[in-house]
Scaffold this motif. Structure first.
Motif, PDB file in Angstrom:
ATOM      1  N   ASN A  28     -23.962 -39.544  30.321  1.00  0.00           N
ATOM      2  CA  ASN A  28     -23.190 -39.765  29.329  1.00  0.00           C
ATOM      3  C   ASN A  28     -22.844 -38.683  28.310  1.00  0.00           C
ATOM      4  OD1 ASN A  28     -23.313 -42.525  29.757  1.00  0.00           O
ATOM      5  ND2 ASN A  28     -25.027 -43.129  28.715  1.00  0.00           N
ATOM      6  N   GLN A  29     -23.835 -37.780  28.199  1.00  0.00           N
ATOM      7  CA  GLN A  29     -23.810 -36.579  27.626  1.00  0.00           C
ATOM      8  C   GLN A  29     -22.605 -35.464  28.151  1.00  0.00           C
ATOM      9  OE1 GLN A  29     -24.462 -35.886  24.285  1.00  0.00           O
ATOM     10  NE2 GLN A  29     -25.294 -37.895  24.324  1.00  0.00           N
ATOM     11  N   LYS A  30     -22.593 -35.504  29.451  1.00  0.00           N
ATOM     12  CA  LYS A  30     -21.871 -34.651  30.345  1.00  0.00           C
ATOM     13  C   LYS A  30     -20.224 -35.184  30.077  1.00  0.00           C
ATOM     14  CE  LYS A  30     -24.871 -33.205  33.853  1.00  0.00           C
ATOM     15  NZ  LYS A  30     -25.077 -33.325  35.375  1.00  0.00           N
ATOM     16  N   SER A  31     -20.170 -36.402  30.254  1.00  0.00           N
ATOM     17  CA  SER A  31     -18.849 -37.119  30.296  1.00  0.00           C
ATOM     18  C   SER A  31     -18.097 -36.892  28.805  1.00  0.00           C
ATOM     19  CB  SER A  31     -19.006 -38.579  30.693  1.00  0.00           C
ATOM     20  OG  SER A  31     -17.882 -39.263  30.315  1.00  0.00           O
ATOM     21  N   TRP A  32     -18.947 -37.017  27.766  1.00  0.00           N
ATOM     22  CA  TRP A  32     -18.560 -36.817  26.351  1.00  0.00           C
ATOM     23  C   TRP A  32     -18.129 -35.246  26.140  1.00  0.00           C
ATOM     24  CZ3 TRP A  32     -20.167 -34.077  22.239  1.00  0.00           C
ATOM     25  CH2 TRP A  32     -19.559 -34.385  20.843  1.00  0.00           C
ATOM     26  N   VAL A  33     -19.105 -34.442  26.587  1.00  0.00           N
ATOM     27  CA  VAL A  33     -18.488 -32.876  26.388  1.00  0.00           C
ATOM     28  C   VAL A  33     -17.188 -32.779  27.133  1.00  0.00           C
ATOM     29  CG1 VAL A  33     -19.425 -30.738  26.860  1.00  0.00           C
ATOM     30  CG2 VAL A  33     -21.062 -32.175  25.962  1.00  0.00           C
ATOM     31  N   LEU A  34     -17.220 -33.030  28.169  1.00  0.00           N
ATOM     32  CA  LEU A  34     -16.075 -32.768  28.987  1.00  0.00           C
ATOM     33  C   LEU A  34     -14.889 -33.430  28.469  1.00  0.00           C
ATOM     34  CD1 LEU A  34     -17.549 -33.246  32.604  1.00  0.00           C
ATOM     35  CD2 LEU A  34     -16.498 -30.824  31.652  1.00  0.00           C
ATOM     36  N   SER A  35     -14.826 -34.738  27.956  1.00  0.00           N
ATOM     37  CA  SER A  35     -13.944 -35.327  27.318  1.00  0.00           C
ATOM     38  C   SER A  35     -13.461 -34.486  26.255  1.00  0.00           C
ATOM     39  CB  SER A  35     -14.157 -36.911  27.062  1.00  0.00           C
ATOM     40  OG  SER A  35     -13.185 -37.447  26.222  1.00  0.00           O
ATOM     41  N   ALA A  50      -6.568 -29.189  30.106  1.00  0.00           N
ATOM     42  CA  ALA A  50      -7.046 -30.477  29.354  1.00  0.00           C
ATOM     43  C   ALA A  50      -7.134 -31.489  30.655  1.00  0.00           C
ATOM     44  CB  ALA A  50      -6.030 -31.064  28.589  1.00  0.00           C
ATOM     45  N   LEU A  51      -6.314 -31.511  31.505  1.00  0.00           N
ATOM     46  CA  LEU A  51      -6.191 -32.596  32.649  1.00  0.00           C
ATOM     47  C   LEU A  51      -7.344 -32.308  33.664  1.00  0.00           C
ATOM     48  CD1 LEU A  51      -4.814 -34.739  33.721  1.00  0.00           C
ATOM     49  CD2 LEU A  51      -3.204 -33.335  35.069  1.00  0.00           C
ATOM     50  N   LYS A  52      -7.897 -31.143  33.865  1.00  0.00           N
ATOM     51  CA  LYS A  52      -9.076 -30.664  34.640  1.00  0.00           C
ATOM     52  C   LYS A  52     -10.370 -31.154  33.951  1.00  0.00           C
ATOM     53  CE  LYS A  52      -9.126 -26.389  36.012  1.00  0.00           C
ATOM     54  NZ  LYS A  52      -9.327 -25.115  36.103  1.00  0.00           N
ATOM     55  N   SER A  53     -10.661 -30.998  32.644  1.00  0.00           N
ATOM     56  CA  SER A  53     -11.595 -31.353  31.939  1.00  0.00           C
ATOM     57  C   SER A  53     -11.844 -32.832  31.996  1.00  0.00           C
ATOM     58  CB  SER A  53     -11.814 -30.655  30.711  1.00  0.00           C
ATOM     59  OG  SER A  53     -11.909 -29.252  30.764  1.00  0.00           O
ATOM     60  N   LEU A  54     -10.594 -33.657  31.683  1.00  0.00           N
ATOM     61  CA  LEU A  54     -10.687 -34.803  31.377  1.00  0.00           C
ATOM     62  C   LEU A  54     -10.957 -35.781  32.635  1.00  0.00           C
ATOM     63  CD1 LEU A  54      -7.814 -35.341  28.754  1.00  0.00           C
ATOM     64  CD2 LEU A  54     -10.323 -35.948  28.382  1.00  0.00           C
ATOM     65  N   SER A  58     -13.969 -38.158  33.872  1.00  0.00           N
ATOM     66  CA  SER A  58     -13.633 -39.443  34.420  1.00  0.00           C
ATOM     67  C   SER A  58     -14.599 -40.040  35.294  1.00  0.00           C
ATOM     68  CB  SER A  58     -12.109 -39.456  34.827  1.00  0.00           C
ATOM     69  OG  SER A  58     -11.718 -41.111  35.374  1.00  0.00           O
ATOM     70  N   GLY A  59     -15.042 -41.221  35.321  1.00  0.00           N
ATOM     71  CA  GLY A  59     -16.088 -41.742  36.332  1.00  0.00           C
ATOM     72  C   GLY A  59     -17.378 -41.515  36.031  1.00  0.00           C
ATOM     73  N   ARG A  60     -17.953 -40.755  35.275  1.00  0.00           N
ATOM     74  CA  ARG A  60     -19.055 -40.217  35.114  1.00  0.00           C
ATOM     75  C   ARG A  60     -19.828 -41.059  34.284  1.00  0.00           C
ATOM     76  NH1 ARG A  60     -20.822 -35.008  35.778  1.00  0.00           N
ATOM     77  NH2 ARG A  60     -19.330 -33.482  36.424  1.00  0.00           N
ATOM     78  N   SER A  61     -19.383 -41.954  33.406  1.00  0.00           N
ATOM     79  CA  SER A  61     -19.847 -42.608  32.330  1.00  0.00           C
ATOM     80  C   SER A  61     -19.118 -43.758  32.106  1.00  0.00           C
ATOM     81  CB  SER A  61     -20.525 -42.085  31.302  1.00  0.00           C
ATOM     82  OG  SER A  61     -20.889 -42.844  30.130  1.00  0.00           O
ATOM     83  N   ASP A  62     -19.459 -45.257  32.067  1.00  0.00           N
ATOM     84  CA  ASP A  62     -18.371 -46.057  31.683  1.00  0.00           C
ATOM     85  C   ASP A  62     -18.510 -46.022  29.945  1.00  0.00           C
ATOM     86  OD1 ASP A  62     -17.998 -47.022  34.083  1.00  0.00           O
ATOM     87  OD2 ASP A  62     -19.077 -48.838  34.007  1.00  0.00           O
ATOM     88  N   ARG A  63     -19.514 -45.523  29.455  1.00  0.00           N
ATOM     89  CA  ARG A  63     -19.348 -45.712  27.865  1.00  0.00           C
ATOM     90  C   ARG A  63     -18.272 -44.998  27.204  1.00  0.00           C
ATOM     91  NH1 ARG A  63     -24.679 -43.501  24.977  1.00  0.00           N
ATOM     92  NH2 ARG A  63     -25.160 -45.472  24.601  1.00  0.00           N
ATOM     93  N   ASN A  64     -17.768 -44.096  27.654  1.00  0.00           N
ATOM     94  CA  ASN A  64     -16.478 -43.690  27.029  1.00  0.00           C
ATOM     95  C   ASN A  64     -15.211 -43.668  27.786  1.00  0.00           C
ATOM     96  OD1 ASN A  64     -17.392 -41.530  28.366  1.00  0.00           O
ATOM     97  ND2 ASN A  64     -16.574 -39.764  26.950  1.00  0.00           N
ATOM     98  N   ALA A  65     -15.430 -44.407  28.972  1.00  0.00           N
ATOM     99  CA  ALA A  65     -14.309 -44.249  30.140  1.00  0.00           C
ATOM    100  C   ALA A  65     -12.815 -44.735  29.527  1.00  0.00           C
ATOM    101  CB  ALA A  65     -14.556 -45.174  30.974  1.00  0.00           C
ATOM    102  N   ALA A  66     -12.672 -45.702  28.753  1.00  0.00           N
ATOM    103  CA  ALA A  66     -11.518 -46.110  28.110  1.00  0.00           C
ATOM    104  C   ALA A  66     -10.946 -44.890  27.303  1.00  0.00           C
ATOM    105  CB  ALA A  66     -11.658 -47.269  27.223  1.00  0.00           C
ATOM    106  N   VAL A  68     -11.451 -41.629  27.858  1.00  0.00           N
ATOM    107  CA  VAL A  68     -10.991 -40.657  28.823  1.00  0.00           C
ATOM    108  C   VAL A  68      -9.823 -41.040  29.382  1.00  0.00           C
ATOM    109  CG1 VAL A  68     -11.785 -39.518  30.773  1.00  0.00           C
ATOM    110  CG2 VAL A  68     -13.413 -39.694  29.111  1.00  0.00           C
ATOM    111  N   GLN A  69      -9.487 -42.140  29.875  1.00  0.00           N
ATOM    112  CA  GLN A  69      -8.464 -42.537  30.471  1.00  0.00           C
ATOM    113  C   GLN A  69      -7.105 -42.596  29.506  1.00  0.00           C
ATOM    114  OE1 GLN A  69      -7.955 -43.038  33.651  1.00  0.00           O
ATOM    115  NE2 GLN A  69      -9.967 -42.412  33.838  1.00  0.00           N
ATOM    116  N   TRP A  70      -7.453 -42.947  28.267  1.00  0.00           N
ATOM    117  CA  TRP A  70      -6.377 -42.970  27.168  1.00  0.00           C
ATOM    118  C   TRP A  70      -5.912 -41.511  27.198  1.00  0.00           C
ATOM    119  CZ3 TRP A  70      -2.744 -44.532  24.185  1.00  0.00           C
ATOM    120  CH2 TRP A  70      -2.372 -43.899  23.065  1.00  0.00           C
ATOM    121  N   ARG A  71      -6.837 -40.528  26.870  1.00  0.00           N
ATOM    122  CA  ARG A  71      -6.740 -39.046  26.865  1.00  0.00           C
ATOM    123  C   ARG A  71      -5.819 -38.512  28.127  1.00  0.00           C
ATOM    124  NH1 ARG A  71     -12.071 -36.856  23.754  1.00  0.00           N
ATOM    125  NH2 ARG A  71     -11.479 -37.879  21.636  1.00  0.00           N
ATOM    126  N   ILE A  72      -6.227 -38.773  29.137  1.00  0.00           N
ATOM    127  CA  ILE A  72      -5.528 -38.485  30.419  1.00  0.00           C
ATOM    128  C   ILE A  72      -4.184 -39.018  30.305  1.00  0.00           C
ATOM    129  CG2 ILE A  72      -5.403 -38.835  32.923  1.00  0.00           C
ATOM    130  CD1 ILE A  72      -8.485 -38.852  32.979  1.00  0.00           C
TER     131      ILE A  72
END
Length: 159
Positions: A28-35, A50-54, A58-66, A68-72
């Protein structure tokens, strides 16, 4: 199969968090930091990074998946790629309903699919179908469960 404390008592055994809990927290933390890194790149105008990090988030955690996808989707719009932006927004909605994301999808749908604005109900149905398709494509695993069978025994999955 071995009966470990974690399998018997869940994610916390003997009053201490299990390794599984720590692993989930780390992901979850990795996903958040990368986002957040990806969003920072977006804000300073470096869309490729931005696209590379996002994508990495993506796919690391469902916690902030929405989110991440919005940002992509936002990055794809900056890159003038409305089809990819539309797809990312739909994936965002497949995780979590959000009025601002739905409004953006609705705005892009005429551009992407060529649907006429004269038929808003058709556009809405198409968007809902796209969201349902994205949810199916994610193939979410069911939560752990147990079921009592007709003979009185129980069957478990994931326990």
């Amino acid at each position: 199969a071995l009966c470990t404390a974690e399998r018997m008592w869940g994610t916390s055994a003997f009053g201490r968090p299990s390794r599984t809990n720590f692993d989930k927290l780390a992901e979850n933390q990795k996903s958040w930091v990368l986002s957040e890194l990806g969003w920072t790149y977006y804000l300073v105008g470096n869309q490729s990074e931005a696209l590379k990090s996002l994508r990495s988030a993506s796919g690391r955690s469902d916690r902030n998946a929405a989110t991440v996808q919005w940002r992509i989707g936002q990055v794809y719009e900056k890159l003038k790629k409305p089809r990819q932006a539309f797809d990312s927004y739909v994936r965002s909605l497949s995780f979590e309903e959000d009025p601002k994301v739905r409004a953006r999808v609705s705005e892009l749908s005429a551009t992407v699919s060529g649907l006429s604005i004269a038929f808003p109900e058709k556009r809405s149905a198409t968007i809902d179908a796209a969201i349902a398709d994205a949810q199916i494509q994610r193939k979410l695993k069911a939560k752990d469960f147990s079921v009592r069978l007709f003979d009185g025994s129980t069957a478990s999955e994931g326990v």
